[in-house]
Motif scaffolding. Structure first.
Motif, short mmCIF file in Angstrom:
data_model
loop_
_atom_site.label_atom_id
_atom_site.label_comp_id
_atom_site.label_asym_id
_atom_site.label_seq_id
_atom_site.Cartn_x
_atom_site.Cartn_y
_atom_site.Cartn_z
N VAL A 193 -9.15 -5.86 20.41
CA VAL A 193 -10.22 -6.82 20.65
C VAL A 193 -10.87 -7.13 19.30
N THR A 194 -10.91 -8.41 18.96
CA THR A 194 -11.47 -8.80 17.67
C THR A 194 -11.97 -10.22 17.75
N THR A 195 -12.87 -10.59 16.83
CA THR A 195 -13.40 -11.94 16.72
C THR A 195 -13.31 -12.36 15.26
N ILE A 196 -12.71 -13.52 15.03
CA ILE A 196 -12.52 -14.05 13.68
C ILE A 196 -13.14 -15.43 13.60
N GLY A 197 -13.87 -15.69 12.54
CA GLY A 197 -14.56 -16.97 12.40
C GLY A 197 -13.99 -17.83 11.30
N LEU A 198 -14.21 -19.13 11.41
CA LEU A 198 -13.87 -20.12 10.38
C LEU A 198 -15.15 -20.81 9.97
N GLY A 199 -15.53 -20.65 8.70
CA GLY A 199 -16.78 -21.22 8.23
C GLY A 199 -18.00 -20.47 8.74
#
Length: 506
Positions: free
Chosen positions: A144-150
């Motif tokens: 389970v992970t969350t990756i952001g752009l900007g």
């Protein structure tokens, strides 16, 4: 023949797979003049790069928004042909863009890289600047992970404080009705039922609209959700929705494959770590440190250090042929057997390896293994070594850095009866003996002689300030010997384990 600009590149192999979604025939039906055509003079629309004009058009086909309009035709009868040419050129351009973005995605080999590429490509397709992807497989097996752009890590933290049911991607992850087709929020601040915390976070981060899509496949089910954020009230056009839908469908399949690979790698790493020493023993007169790097497929390299009678210490490194769960299991059995033989007759390393060779030949006839066992006497700073097809240890100190000359012998299980003489290593105070597996040499990608030279230079170049710590010595050698990224535990380019055991005499 239609005059499509030569700047438009068409990848023929990708068109048949997507022509049903893009739709072609509706253009002919829409733009061919009504009435009875002249059979001899009526234009016959040709196939364009494999697009079959007989395929029925899907109901969701829309005209591409390219910002260009057909030039006025001198003859009104030519206007439909010009419009059709622009329509086809737009479709070919869209297919080319999808092909290029998909190729870039398929070029990623890790889950994190694929998620980042998904965000970048999706932002370009829907016209957004920022976004995030939440990976949360429905089967609950992770990761389970969350990756952001900007979005910085702090920005993601602010978004996570919003109630899950108020976030579009949160409703997708929870499997709420109507979320499977995606959720569009063209103007967050115009919604009356918007959660106050969501309104506060959106104002603080400066986004006013969002567009979210699920990441799912038929085989793996729901993998997660992706959402792209707009700085102003906006929403993707029908054409943009169609393109991002095609892209996300392919991306989800690629992510499912990488997810399974990630899980397999994690299981192999856990299994290997459970079969190796959880901690090294503390013995007066010697300091120990070990480094282990597992390949994605799981290898059979091991190390060991165990206290023996008379304040002695047994040191061992070895490698079993093959990879995968069977190799890891064989490694565990071989290491456990070596420990038993070392306790019974550790002062004679040749006898230990002879017993191990007999066991391997009787119980694992299809396998071979290399091994190096040393009977260490810390009070005398002396190690008695016996090796079976294994690379020689490396002795490094302030006055010398040299390989220990060991007898050339075959690996265990290769001959009817293994036999090789032992050698003694006499160390000086402050000197360190490095025992390693062949994976350290193989991961360099160099020929054997050059790999040995590289290892020697790395050991000789250990800074003086680090030589009192065997762990620091091992880390320096790994960084200096292995190419960038090849020493990482999750390196997908590596195919072999790496083991490095350092023993520093006081």
């Amino acid at each position: 023949m239609l005059d499509i600009s030569s700047r438009v590149r068409v990848h023929v192999e990708t068109l048949p797979a997507t022509q049903n979604d893009m739709g072609v025939c509706d253009a002919f039906e829409q733009y061919i003049p009504a009435g009875k055509p002249d059979i001899m003079n009526a234009p016959h629309p040709p196939k364009v790069a494999g697009i079959d004009t007989t395929v029925p058009a899907p109901a969701h086909t829309v005209a591409p928004v390219t910002g260009t309009s057909p030039a006025p035709a001198a003859n009104p009868q030519n206007a439909p042909g010009a419009l059709l040419q622009d329509r086809l050129a737009g479709w070919v351009s869209d297919l080319t863009t999808l092909h290029e973005l998909t190729e870039r995605l398929l070029g990623t080999s890790t889950l994190d890289d694929a998620l980042q590429e998904l965000l970048r490509a999706g932002a370009a397709l829907v016209g957004a600047r920022r976004g995030l992807v939440a990976l949360e497989p429905a089967d609950g097996l992770g990761p389970v992970t969350t990756i952001g752009l900007g979005l910085a890590r702090a920005d993601l933290g602010h978004i996570e404080t919003v109630p899950r049911s108020s976030l579009s991607y949160g409703r997708i992850l929870d499997g709420l009705p109507g979320a499977d087709a995606g959720i569009t929020e063209p103007d967050l601040f115009a919604e009356k039922g918007l959660d106050p915390r969501h309104r506060e976070v959106a104002a603080r981060l400066g986004y006013a609209a969002s567009f979210a899509l699920p990441l799912a496949t038929e085989g793996a089910g729901r993998l997660g959700a992706a959402v792209w954020l707009y700085d102003e009230p906006a929403e993707p056009s029908e054409r943009q929705r169609h393109l991002i839908g095609l892209y996300v469908r392919q991306a989800a399949e690629h992510l499912a494959r990488l997810l399974e690979l990630e899980r397999t790698r994690a299981r192999m790493t856990t299994m290997t770590e459970e079969l190796l020493p959880s901690r090294l023993p503390r013995v007066a007169g010697v300091q120990l440190a070990a480094r282990h790097r597992t390949s994605p497929r799981g290898g059979g390299d091991w190390y060991d250090a165990l206290p023996l009678p008379d304040a002695a210490l047994g040191l061992a490194v070895g490698s079993v042929t093959g990879s995968g769960p069977s190799a890891v299991a064989a490694m565990g059995r071989l290491r456990a057997s070596l420990r038993a033989y070392a306790v019974m007759e550790g002062e004679d390393p040749v006898a230990v390896l002879s017993d191990l060779e007999l066991l391997l030949r009787l119980t694992e006839p299809a396998r071979s293994a290399t091994a190096l066992f040393g009977y260490c006497e810390p009070a005398l700073r002396r190690i008695t070594l016996a090796g079976a097809g294994h690379s020689p240890p490396l002795l490094l100190g302030d006055r010398r850095t040299e390989f220990v000359e060991t007898s050339v012998s075959a690996p265990l299980g290769m001959l009817a009866c293994w036999e090789a003489p032992s050698v003694e290593v006499q160390a000086e105070p402050g000197e360190t003996v490095l025992l390693y597996t062949d994976g350290l040499l193989h991961r360099t990608g160099d020929p054997t002689d050059r790999a040995f030279a590289r290892l020697h230079a790395a050991a000789a170049g250990v800074p003086t300030a680090l030589r009192r710590d065997p762990g620091a010595i091992a880390d320096h050698v790994l960084r200096a010997v292995l190419p960038a990224g090849a020493g990482a535990a999750d390196s997908t380019e590596s195919t072999e384990d790496v083991v490095l055991l350092a023993a520093r005499f006081e």
